[in-house]
Scaffold this motif. Structure first.
Motif, mmCIF file in Angstrom:
data_model
loop_
_atom_site.group_PDB
_atom_site.id
_atom_site.type_symbol
_atom_site.label_atom_id
_atom_site.label_comp_id
_atom_site.label_asym_id
_atom_site.label_seq_id
_atom_site.Cartn_x
_atom_site.Cartn_y
_atom_site.Cartn_z
ATOM 1 N N THR A 1 0.758 -1.084 0.133
ATOM 2 C CA THR A 1 0.103 0.356 -0.001
ATOM 3 C C THR A 1 1.042 1.219 -0.253
ATOM 4 N N ASP A 2 -0.362 2.566 -0.375
ATOM 5 C CA ASP A 2 0.499 3.714 -0.337
ATOM 6 C C ASP A 2 1.334 3.717 0.733
ATOM 7 N N LEU A 3 0.936 3.908 1.766
ATOM 8 C CA LEU A 3 0.730 3.955 3.623
ATOM 9 C C LEU A 3 2.701 2.617 3.721
ATOM 10 N N GLN A 4 2.661 1.655 3.184
ATOM 11 C CA GLN A 4 3.599 0.774 3.168
ATOM 12 C C GLN A 4 4.221 1.753 2.951
ATOM 13 N N GLN A 5 4.640 1.923 1.901
ATOM 14 C CA GLN A 5 5.605 2.751 0.900
ATOM 15 C C GLN A 5 6.697 3.588 1.665
ATOM 16 N N ASN A 6 5.454 4.577 2.203
ATOM 17 C CA ASN A 6 5.976 5.722 2.747
ATOM 18 C C ASN A 6 6.488 5.567 3.679
ATOM 19 N N ALA A 7 6.403 4.143 5.226
ATOM 20 C CA ALA A 7 7.002 3.943 5.787
ATOM 21 C C ALA A 7 7.817 3.554 5.590
ATOM 22 N N ILE A 8 8.081 2.651 4.313
ATOM 23 C CA ILE A 8 9.492 2.335 4.433
ATOM 24 C C ILE A 8 10.075 3.395 3.695
ATOM 25 N N ASP A 9 10.238 4.578 3.053
ATOM 26 C CA ASP A 9 10.760 5.636 2.668
ATOM 27 C C ASP A 9 11.124 6.426 4.176
ATOM 28 N N LYS A 10 9.925 6.637 4.986
ATOM 29 C CA LYS A 10 10.337 7.735 6.041
ATOM 30 C C LYS A 10 11.663 6.866 6.894
ATOM 31 N N ILE A 11 11.498 5.215 7.363
ATOM 32 C CA ILE A 11 12.656 4.659 7.835
ATOM 33 C C ILE A 11 14.019 4.639 7.042
ATOM 34 N N ASP A 12 14.243 4.698 6.125
ATOM 35 C CA ASP A 12 15.715 4.720 5.479
ATOM 36 C C ASP A 12 16.310 5.837 5.791
ATOM 37 N N SER A 13 15.315 7.121 5.339
ATOM 38 C CA SER A 13 15.638 7.726 4.982
ATOM 39 C C SER A 13 16.544 8.248 6.826
ATOM 40 N N GLN A 14 15.666 8.227 7.507
ATOM 41 C CA GLN A 14 16.145 8.629 8.461
ATOM 42 C C GLN A 14 17.300 7.365 9.202
ATOM 43 N N ALA A 15 17.796 6.103 8.547
ATOM 44 C CA ALA A 15 18.892 5.027 8.567
ATOM 45 C C ALA A 15 19.519 6.156 7.941
ATOM 46 N N GLU A 16 19.871 6.408 7.134
ATOM 47 C CA GLU A 16 20.404 7.036 6.057
ATOM 48 C C GLU A 16 20.860 8.293 6.370
ATOM 49 N N LYS A 17 20.078 9.397 7.347
ATOM 50 C CA LYS A 17 20.041 10.413 8.023
ATOM 51 C C LYS A 17 21.537 9.811 9.397
ATOM 52 N N LEU A 18 21.175 9.119 10.231
ATOM 53 C CA LEU A 18 22.120 8.613 11.612
ATOM 54 C C LEU A 18 22.830 8.298 10.893
ATOM 55 N N GLY A 19 23.415 7.136 9.826
ATOM 56 C CA GLY A 19 24.245 6.336 9.524
ATOM 57 C C GLY A 19 25.028 5.974 10.721
#
Length: 109
Positions: free
Chosen positions: A2-20
């Motif tokens: 779903t769109d919500l699942q894709q948004n969650a994946i994008d959000k958690i992935d970007s947070q991980a990249e930001k933290l590094g």
């Protein structure tokens, strides 16, 4: 997906990249692979009323690990760490498709 699942994946992935950090990346990948499999869990990450972050999750994990190890260095089982992730985000496991038989203890006696 779903769109919500894709948004969650994008959000958690970007947070991980930001933290590094390797911890953040491993936790994010585990969440993506094992928990963003339904809209209920996706809502815990990407929902409008969500105030949880991967950064705070990692901090809680480090605090709990230090407490469990008594301030010494050591090893915490992955299952324990992922249980802490579930607790932090309030994830639910995907319902089983198999019918589970409940055994009454008195039937055995």
């Amino acid at each position: 997906m779903t769109d919500l699942q894709q948004n969650a994946i994008d959000k958690i992935d970007s947070q991980a990249e930001k933290l590094g950090s390797s911890l953040a990346k491993k936790i994010a990948q585990w969440i993506i692979d094992n928990r963003i499999n339904n809209d209920i869990n996706a809502e815990h990450i990407a929902g409008v009323n969500t105030n949880r972050s991967l950064e705070q999750c990692c901090k809680k994990i480090m605090d709990k690990a230090k407490k469990e190890l008594g301030g010494k260095s050591g090893y915490v089982e992955p299952e324990t760490v992922f249980g802490w992730v579930d607790d932090y985000y309030g994830f639910v496991e995907e319902p089983s498709t198999k019918s589970e038989k409940i055994i009454d203890i008195f039937d055995v006696l």
